[in-house]
Scaffold this active site. Structure first.
Site, PDB file in Angstrom:
ATOM      1  N   GLY A  46       0.817  -1.216   0.000  1.00 21.55           N
ATOM      2  CA  GLY A  46       0.000   0.000   0.000  1.00 21.55           C
ATOM      3  C   GLY A  46       0.845   1.257   0.000  1.00 21.55           C
ATOM      4  O   GLY A  46       0.533   2.233  -0.690  1.00 21.55           O
ATOM      5  N   CYS A  47       1.924   1.245   0.762  1.00 20.67           N
ATOM      6  CA  CYS A  47       2.789   2.431   0.848  1.00 20.67           C
ATOM      7  C   CYS A  47       3.504   2.678  -0.471  1.00 20.67           C
ATOM      8  O   CYS A  47       3.681   3.823  -0.885  1.00 20.67           O
ATOM      9  CB  CYS A  47       3.787   2.269   1.993  1.00 20.67           C
ATOM     10  SG  CYS A  47       2.969   2.167   3.606  1.00 20.67           S
ATOM     11  N   THR A  48       3.910   1.609  -1.130  1.00 20.22           N
ATOM     12  CA  THR A  48       4.556   1.751  -2.438  1.00 20.22           C
ATOM     13  C   THR A  48       3.557   2.300  -3.454  1.00 20.22           C
ATOM     14  O   THR A  48       3.888   3.205  -4.235  1.00 20.22           O
ATOM     15  CB  THR A  48       5.122   0.391  -2.909  1.00 20.22           C
ATOM     16  OG1 THR A  48       6.092  -0.056  -1.954  1.00 20.22           O
ATOM     17  CG2 THR A  48       5.759   0.503  -4.278  1.00 20.22           C
TER      18      THR A  48
END
Length: 177
Positions: free
Chosen positions: A74-76
């Protein structure tokens, strides 16, 4: 007997209900001055700078987003979304900053490997994340703040989903200008 069951069940339901009507929000409100910060970080385009603070962005819009961890799915997705729209944000006098508990080495690797083209800041103890209502130890919660050129919270997103989030932020920024 039914009164006893009801008197036990109702408080339990209210206690464990995840409905946002019962959740607490400790993030700064729209119109509040943005809490100041001074954090170490990494920007592959500004290698001579290692510490950033809110005043570095005075006179510009600032998209400041908190995220849990470098290299997670998700962060990527969220980071790459902002990278892809970086030129559009720049055209609208806006800078982007991501903040997590990861250290500078992790940020440098993340920026290099995933082509992140803006500043990532390290908040290992969650002090700044906490000021923005974004700290759930040991990680930052996924919140985003749009800070006006005069340092006020202009818009905020609490517990956001990373998919298409950068586009949503850009659309709000365009309406604010």
């Amino acid at each position: 007997m039914s009164n006893l069951v009801a008197s036990i069940l109702i408080p339990l339901i209210l206690l464990f209900n995840c409905n946002s009507a019962f959740s607490f929000d400790f993030a700064p409100e729209i119109g509040d001055m943005a809490p100041n910060f001074q954090l170490e970080g990494f920007n592959k385009n500004i290698k001579t700078k290692s510490t950033w603070e809110l005043s570095d962005f005075q006179g510009k819009w600032l998209v400041m987003y908190f995220y849990p961890k470098d290299f997670t799915a998700g962060c990527t997705l969220e980071a790459k979304g902002f990278s892809e729209l970086k030129k559009d944000f720049s055209k609208n006098n806006a800078e982007i900053v991501g903040i997590s508990a990861d250290n500078q080495d992790s940020h440098e690797s993340f920026c290099s490997e995933k082509s992140i083209n803006y500043t990532l800041l390290s908040d290992p103890d969650g002090i700044i994340s906490n000021k923005y209502g974004s700290w759930i130890p040991p990680f930052s919660d996924r919140n985003t703040f749009l800070i006006s050129p005069n340092g006020k919270i202009s818009y905020r997103w609490i517990s956001v989903l990373p998919i298409n989030h950068a586009k949503e932020v850009l659309n709000v920024l365009k309406k604010k200008i």
